[in-house]
Design an enzyme around this catalytic site. Sequence first.
Site, PDB file in Angstrom:
ATOM      1  N   ASP A  47       7.163  -1.038   1.751  1.00 37.72           N
ATOM      2  CA  ASP A  47       6.886  -0.301   0.426  1.00 37.72           C
ATOM      3  C   ASP A  47       7.034  -1.643  -0.931  1.00 37.72           C
ATOM      4  OD1 ASP A  47       6.314   1.937   0.878  1.00 37.72           O
ATOM      5  OD2 ASP A  47       8.595   2.914   1.485  1.00 37.72           O
ATOM      6  N   ASP A  77       2.712  12.571   0.305  1.00 39.57           N
ATOM      7  CA  ASP A  77       4.101  12.864   0.142  1.00 39.57           C
ATOM      8  C   ASP A  77       4.122  14.315  -0.007  1.00 39.57           C
ATOM      9  OD1 ASP A  77       4.559  10.382   0.413  1.00 39.57           O
ATOM     10  OD2 ASP A  77       4.409   9.697  -2.213  1.00 39.57           O
TER      11      ASP A  77
END
Length: 453
Positions: free
Chosen positions: A215, A334
């Site tokens: 990330d 998500d």
Amino acid sequence: MQPKVLIVDTRAGNLYSLKAAIDRMGFNAIVRQAPDAETYAAVVIPGQGRFGTVMANLQQDGWVDYLNKLRDSDIPMLGICVGMQIFFEASEEDPGAVGMSWFKGQAKALDFPKKPMVGWTELQSTRWPNKHVYFVNSYAVETSEHSIADAFYGVKFCAAIQSGNFTGVQFHPEKSGDVGIEIIRQVLNRDTNKSQATAVEHNNTLLPRIIVCLDVDKGRVVKGTNFKELRDMGDPVELAMAYEEQGADELVFLDISASNENRPTALKRVTAIAEHLSIPFTVGGGLRELDDVKAFLDAGADKVALNTTAIQKPDIINQTAKAYGSQCVVVAIDVDRDGESLPIYIHGGRTLVPNDFFEWTREVADRGAGEILLTAMHRDGTGIGFDTELTRRVSEQVGIQVIASGGAKTEQHFLDAFNDKADACLAAGMFHSGNYRVEQVKEFLTNNGIAVR
């Protein structure tokens, strides 16, 4: 002077990754969109895109006549994935499209519940015994008299052929680690005729994959808890190289702030990673149009992850799959748990959307996604393990591979997920922190009956 290797630009996907791999071997890889008068030591036809699109582009750009003239030369030729398929007569992927027809037969849809085939499996070959390579394809030629290696995914299919100066491989050697690099080297150095390799029989299928996520926020790898309280974990290029050395099967490179800030992921970082890797990696964040997808692939990415844009403009899933094939498309979802409900978020976990969770997983599969990256936000960064029950439910409902993400802290969490139908598992913090190395997890899995690369 470095020998020049021609890479044919089929205008269908990632060329930079292949060029970087060949350059690292000591060659000078040159990409051309149309034939020229230069003499090359070898010619490579890359392996992304649809059969019909690649053939149409080759015809339009003058490559068909050029390649046919090389057929009886002593210049080594390497066709990768669809770059091998096009030298057969046709493909079920695009009925009506005519191949180069150097070899009899056609590419057929793989007969397996989950398509495309994405991952590592062992070659069935006496030339490359006990070697695992990376496949990402929905179609393959089942048999050929020129086969020197087979593979298995529901059915046995041709993994490599060799005839005269031409070698074709259905897998991606440039993304198969040291094994794949050595195979490319053999072809370019004319070493493929040193043994009369034949296919051998054993029915191995795909191995579970361990994927490390990077990330990225403002150019640095970060990690947080429930998508918040981000901590700096290091430089993305340095970490990517370290994880390949540790045995990671793939990397995912996500710019978690790109969509929220309405800016694209820095393509220079993608290229820097591609320059140093010989395993597959996916990139995402800030992809809003098909042109953005093309830019990512051209920069060296193997696949793209669509999240925010997939929700806002779902047609981009269809468009990307049509242009580059389902194998290039990962849809990231998500999801949180709120009692019995499963809310979906976009913009790096910041914005709630009304989509029904299970309807959305089915829709992305129907639209042409090749994989779902399922991140359980309620587990992310907590260290209590993957949401294996949710991953299993999704895996049972869709005909594509599902990657479990969020919550991993120990080797046992990977074992639990693989035993509960996860096709791959993604983790970040447990590796970035140095508490575990990828090879430690793989050793644990092997000792507990899970075969890994």
